[in-house]
Design an enzyme around this catalytic site. Sequence first.
Site, PDB file in Angstrom:
ATOM      1  N   LYS A 208      22.253 -21.305 -18.678  1.00 52.68           N
ATOM      2  CA  LYS A 208      21.660 -22.265 -19.621  1.00 52.68           C
ATOM      3  C   LYS A 208      22.779 -22.866 -20.466  1.00 52.68           C
ATOM      4  O   LYS A 208      23.726 -22.164 -20.829  1.00 52.68           O
ATOM      5  CB  LYS A 208      20.629 -21.576 -20.519  1.00 52.68           C
TER       6      LYS A 208
ATOM      7  N   ASP B  99      23.317 -17.565 -21.000  1.00 54.91           N
ATOM      8  CA  ASP B  99      23.836 -18.719 -21.753  1.00 54.91           C
ATOM      9  C   ASP B  99      25.326 -18.922 -21.509  1.00 54.91           C
ATOM     10  O   ASP B  99      26.100 -17.953 -21.534  1.00 54.91           O
ATOM     11  CB  ASP B  99      23.644 -18.487 -23.257  1.00 54.91           C
TER      12      ASP B  99
ATOM     13  N   GLU C 179      23.593 -26.077 -23.666  1.00 52.83           N
ATOM     14  CA  GLU C 179      22.976 -26.881 -24.725  1.00 52.83           C
ATOM     15  C   GLU C 179      23.415 -28.343 -24.661  1.00 52.83           C
ATOM     16  O   GLU C 179      24.591 -28.634 -24.440  1.00 52.83           O
ATOM     17  CB  GLU C 179      23.340 -26.292 -26.100  1.00 52.83           C
TER      18      GLU C 179
ATOM     19  N   ASP D 233      23.123 -16.481 -25.955  1.00 56.49           N
ATOM     20  CA  ASP D 233      24.339 -16.315 -26.765  1.00 56.49           C
ATOM     21  C   ASP D 233      23.985 -15.846 -28.177  1.00 56.49           C
ATOM     22  O   ASP D 233      24.868 -15.503 -28.968  1.00 56.49           O
ATOM     23  CB  ASP D 233      25.197 -17.588 -26.778  1.00 56.49           C
ATOM     24  N   SER D 234      22.679 -15.754 -28.471  1.00 54.39           N
ATOM     25  CA  SER D 234      22.235 -15.104 -29.711  1.00 54.39           C
ATOM     26  C   SER D 234      22.684 -13.647 -29.730  1.00 54.39           C
ATOM     27  O   SER D 234      22.637 -13.000 -30.780  1.00 54.39           O
ATOM     28  CB  SER D 234      20.712 -15.194 -29.850  1.00 54.39           C
TER      29      SER D 234
ATOM     30  N   GLU E  71      13.813 -26.330 -28.587  1.00 56.99           N
ATOM     31  CA  GLU E  71      13.840 -25.462 -29.769  1.00 56.99           C
ATOM     32  C   GLU E  71      13.631 -26.276 -31.047  1.00 56.99           C
ATOM     33  O   GLU E  71      14.325 -27.277 -31.284  1.00 56.99           O
ATOM     34  CB  GLU E  71      15.190 -24.717 -29.823  1.00 56.99           C
TER      35      GLU E  71
HETATM   36  O1  KIV Z   1      20.444 -17.604 -27.339  1.00 61.86           O
HETATM   37  C1  KIV Z   1      19.202 -17.604 -27.453  1.00 61.86           C
HETATM   38  O2  KIV Z   1      18.577 -16.611 -27.856  1.00 61.86           O
HETATM   39  C2  KIV Z   1      18.485 -18.822 -27.105  1.00 61.86           C
HETATM   40  C3  KIV Z   1      17.018 -18.872 -27.394  1.00 61.86           C
HETATM   41  C4  KIV Z   1      16.794 -19.092 -28.835  1.00 61.86           C
HETATM   42  C5  KIV Z   1      16.339 -19.901 -26.573  1.00 61.86           C
HETATM   43  O3  KIV Z   1      19.069 -19.741 -26.629  1.00 61.86           O
END
Ligand code: KIV
Length: 275
Positions: A110, A81, A112, A42-43, A179
């Site tokens: 993924k 994500d 959180e 989600d980055s 992280e």
């Molecule tokens: O969204 C992302 O890039 C991440 C990584 C930092 C693990 O979750």
Amino acid sequence: MKVTDFHKMKQSGNKITMLTCYDYTSASLLADMELDCLLVGDSVAMTMHGYQDTLSATIDMMCYHTAAVRRGAGNQFIVTDLPFLSYRKSLSETMTMVQAMMQAGANAVKLEAAAGNLEMIRYLSESGVPVMGHLGLTPQFVNALGGYKVQGKTEQAAKQLAKDALALEKAGCFALVLECVPRALAKSITQTLAIPTIGIGAGPDTDGQVLVWQDLLGMNLAHQPKFVKKFMDGHGAIQRAIQHYLHEVKAGVFPDDEHCYRSECVANDPKNAVA
Ligand code: KIV
């Protein structure tokens, strides 16, 4: 790479390599590399859309980028994500969203944190959806955490993190991202868990590492966290190439004869082939 290989890699001590990827061209570049896993993180909201944090990522955004990455990535294992709050509404809404992501090309999702997610992780796992956990600095919690800070620094916080890690494993996660946690804590969690840990800012003792594409390639000039290593000066290299192009156009050097079509029609002259 298959989901079952993550466990095997931990057992054999073979480090897992993961890298974020958000688009077709980058995925094509990675398709035949010995990378174990692509993360449509989600980055993407920050790196590709310019938002301040990951909270602006949406389900549509994640599906759109996952589909583009899948078109380039061949058989690479893709983790996508689940965006901010999308999995905190209802199980039914979560299932609909996860279905869309898997149909877009993800092999796993993924999410959180542990608290409040365990039952849903169990249900997803039992439904054929591999789930990767994410603990420590969880960027979707940036407002609750009061910023991007190293987590698990006190004894109590470290204990809680270790407890959460075990709970995620028990709920069915096949791997866990850690992280921004102290090296010693990441090591002890890695030794305790049967599932592999993948670290970012968690030291060298995790079972694997993940980095953000733009960070690894040095695309940003902005201040980077301590754990980021720029493996090339991408920002400089790209600007130099573009500067070179600008210069050659202005100077009338490009396009040269090599990059022009001939006017006389010579049958079968490869110089006149468009492709
Ligand atoms: O969204 C992302 O890039 C991440 C990584 C930092 C693990 O979750």
